[in-house]
Design an enzyme around this catalytic site. Structure first.
Site, PDB file in Angstrom:
ATOM      1  N   ARG A 238       0.868  -1.179   0.000  1.00 37.41           N
ATOM      2  CA  ARG A 238       0.000   0.000   0.000  1.00 37.41           C
ATOM      3  C   ARG A 238       0.899   1.222   0.000  1.00 37.41           C
ATOM      4  O   ARG A 238       1.955   1.237   0.658  1.00 37.41           O
ATOM      5  CB  ARG A 238      -0.917   0.014   1.228  1.00 37.41           C
ATOM      6  CG  ARG A 238      -2.085  -0.969   1.150  1.00 37.41           C
ATOM      7  CD  ARG A 238      -3.113  -0.578   0.077  1.00 37.41           C
ATOM      8  NE  ARG A 238      -4.245  -1.482   0.009  1.00 37.41           N
ATOM      9  CZ  ARG A 238      -4.339  -2.539  -0.799  1.00 37.41           C
ATOM     10  NH1 ARG A 238      -3.345  -2.844  -1.617  1.00 37.41           N
ATOM     11  NH2 ARG A 238      -5.429  -3.280  -0.805  1.00 37.41           N
ATOM     12  N   GLU A 267      -3.645   7.465  -3.768  1.00 39.40           N
ATOM     13  CA  GLU A 267      -3.978   6.865  -5.057  1.00 39.40           C
ATOM     14  C   GLU A 267      -5.305   7.383  -5.610  1.00 39.40           C
ATOM     15  O   GLU A 267      -6.254   7.488  -4.831  1.00 39.40           O
ATOM     16  CB  GLU A 267      -4.088   5.348  -4.835  1.00 39.40           C
ATOM     17  CG  GLU A 267      -3.484   4.545  -5.928  1.00 39.40           C
ATOM     18  CD  GLU A 267      -3.356   3.088  -5.534  1.00 39.40           C
ATOM     19  OE1 GLU A 267      -2.448   2.765  -4.755  1.00 39.40           O
ATOM     20  OE2 GLU A 267      -4.172   2.304  -6.003  1.00 39.40           O
ATOM     21  N   HIS A 285      -1.101   0.355  -9.944  1.00 39.72           N
ATOM     22  CA  HIS A 285      -1.675  -0.644  -9.032  1.00 39.72           C
ATOM     23  C   HIS A 285      -2.206  -1.866  -9.800  1.00 39.72           C
ATOM     24  O   HIS A 285      -3.407  -2.140  -9.784  1.00 39.72           O
ATOM     25  CB  HIS A 285      -2.790  -0.013  -8.175  1.00 39.72           C
ATOM     26  CG  HIS A 285      -3.035  -0.764  -6.900  1.00 39.72           C
ATOM     27  ND1 HIS A 285      -3.523  -0.183  -5.758  1.00 39.72           N
ATOM     28  CD2 HIS A 285      -2.873  -2.094  -6.595  1.00 39.72           C
ATOM     29  CE1 HIS A 285      -3.646  -1.100  -4.811  1.00 39.72           C
ATOM     30  NE2 HIS A 285      -3.256  -2.269  -5.296  1.00 39.72           N
TER      31      HIS A 285
HETATM   32  C1  DGY Z   1      -5.255  -6.183  -3.076  1.00 38.96           C
HETATM   33  O1  DGY Z   1      -5.897  -7.187  -3.374  1.00 38.96           O
HETATM   34  O2  DGY Z   1      -5.223  -5.738  -1.932  1.00 38.96           O
HETATM   35  C2  DGY Z   1      -4.459  -5.531  -4.167  1.00 38.96           C
HETATM   36  O3  DGY Z   1      -3.896  -4.355  -3.782  1.00 38.96           O
HETATM   37  C3  DGY Z   1      -5.276  -5.359  -5.413  1.00 38.96           C
HETATM   38  O4  DGY Z   1      -5.382  -6.588  -5.990  1.00 38.96           O
END
Ligand code: DGY
Length: 328
Positions: A238, A267, A285
């Site tokens: 993240r 984001e 992402h």
């Molecule tokens: C998640 O699943 O948390 C990713 O960041 C997106 O697939």
């Protein structure tokens, strides 16, 4: 079932089919544009369930507007977009999609490792621009991967998968985690170390922690200053795990050699300065974005939602305490 569900984004058809086979009404918010907060609040009333993505912030206002809802299924392994405490306080089960995206995300972390170390994106732009006039002994010199050291911050499912892939490249593996990872220690002779030691000894640092208040800005100016000037940092977890302002500064000053990011603090907004840096590879992402993986994630989210609508325990519930309270 006489159920009415909202799917907040267009997702693979297999999951929509599964929902339609089980629910009377399935509304899919299609297209590229996201539901605004007001639209989301306006749409959740009278629903039995929501299948959402990390782009939707499911906070207490949304949950209040969704009164009577039987569950929220997030199509992601991370669920920091959902106010879990608020959901749990209301007895609403929330589910995620663990496991199915481990390999795709680990693969992408490696794509970033190679892209940034070997300057793949810069070299591609150069070639497309017609600037490749002759092979050059000093052209696009980058860092080696084979034989170098890899530091895994957060050795859970994805961190472990990234570390195991290093076997093909003869790398020394260090990891930082609250718990011992016996598999990594056995299979790649990984050494469990403190964060500072990992940062100062690794050629590549790859971040795989969950996003929590404790991991926000886990990597800031001090941590970046501990890294080797020839080191690279990769983030597929993240965005806010790294203090982006500190990262821009470290990359500008050449304090570290480069970075590869798939995720951002705010984001999809890019912090000023990021896009101008050549020693940085930026992705939108896409860690889990393979056709097969996104299909598995969507189907898993739909299965979780169907279970919740039936009053059954969702297989991937992240707040199981709601069942302990409600089911005898
Ligand atoms: C998640 O699943 O948390 C990713 O960041 C997106 O697939």
């Amino acid at each position: 079932m006489n159920c009415n569900v909202l799917v907040t984004r267009e997702i693979p058809k297999e999951a929509i089919d599964l929902l339609r086979a089980n629910c009377e009404t399935v509304e899919v918010h299609g297209g590229e544009s996201l539901l605004t907060r007001e639209e989301l609040i306006g749409k959740v009333g009278g629903r039995d369930g929501i299948l959402c993505c990390l782009t939707e912030r499911i906070d207490s206002d949304v949950l209040e507007a969704a009164e009577g809802i039987k569950g929220v299924a997030n199509m992601a392994v991370g669920y920091d977009n959902i106010d879990l405490t608020a959901a749990t306080n209301r007895g609403i089960p929330v589910s995620n999609t663990p496991g199915v995206l481990t390999d795709a995300t680990a693969d992408l972390a490696w794509a970033l490792i190679f892209a940034v170390a070997r300057r793949v994106v810069e070299a591609d732009k150069f070639t497309r621009a017609g600037k490749f006039k002759a092979w050059g002994p000093m052209m696009f010199l980058g860092g080696d991967v084979t034989g170098r050291s890899l530091g895994i911050v957060g050795a859970g499912r994805i961190g472990t998968a990234v570390a195991l892939r290093s076997r093909g490249f003869g790398m020394a593996v260090l990891y930082y985690d609250r718990v011992q990872n016996v598999l990594l220690e056995r299979d790649v002779a990984a050494r469990r170390v403190g964060l500072d030691e990992l940062l100062s000894e690794s050629d590549f640092v790859s971040l795989h922690v969950n996003f929590t208040p404790e991991t926000r800005h886990l990597i800031g100016e001090r941590e970046l200053s501990l890294m080797k000037p020839t080191g690279y940092i990769i983030n597929t977890s993240r965005g806010a795990v790294i203090d982006e302002e500190a990262l821009v500064g470290a990359l500008r000053r050449g304090r570290i050699a480069g970075a590869g990011l798939d995720v951002y603090e705010d984001e999809p907004r890019l912090r000023r300065g990021l896009a101008e840096l050549d020693n940085l590879v930026l992705l939108p992402h896409i860690g889990s974005a393979s056709i097969a993986t996104r299909t598995k994630m969507a189907v898993m989210a739909a299965e979780n939602l169907v279970a919740m609508l039936k009053g059954e325990r969702a297989p991937n519930c992240v707040n199981p305490e709601v069942y302990d309270e409600n089911i005898t």
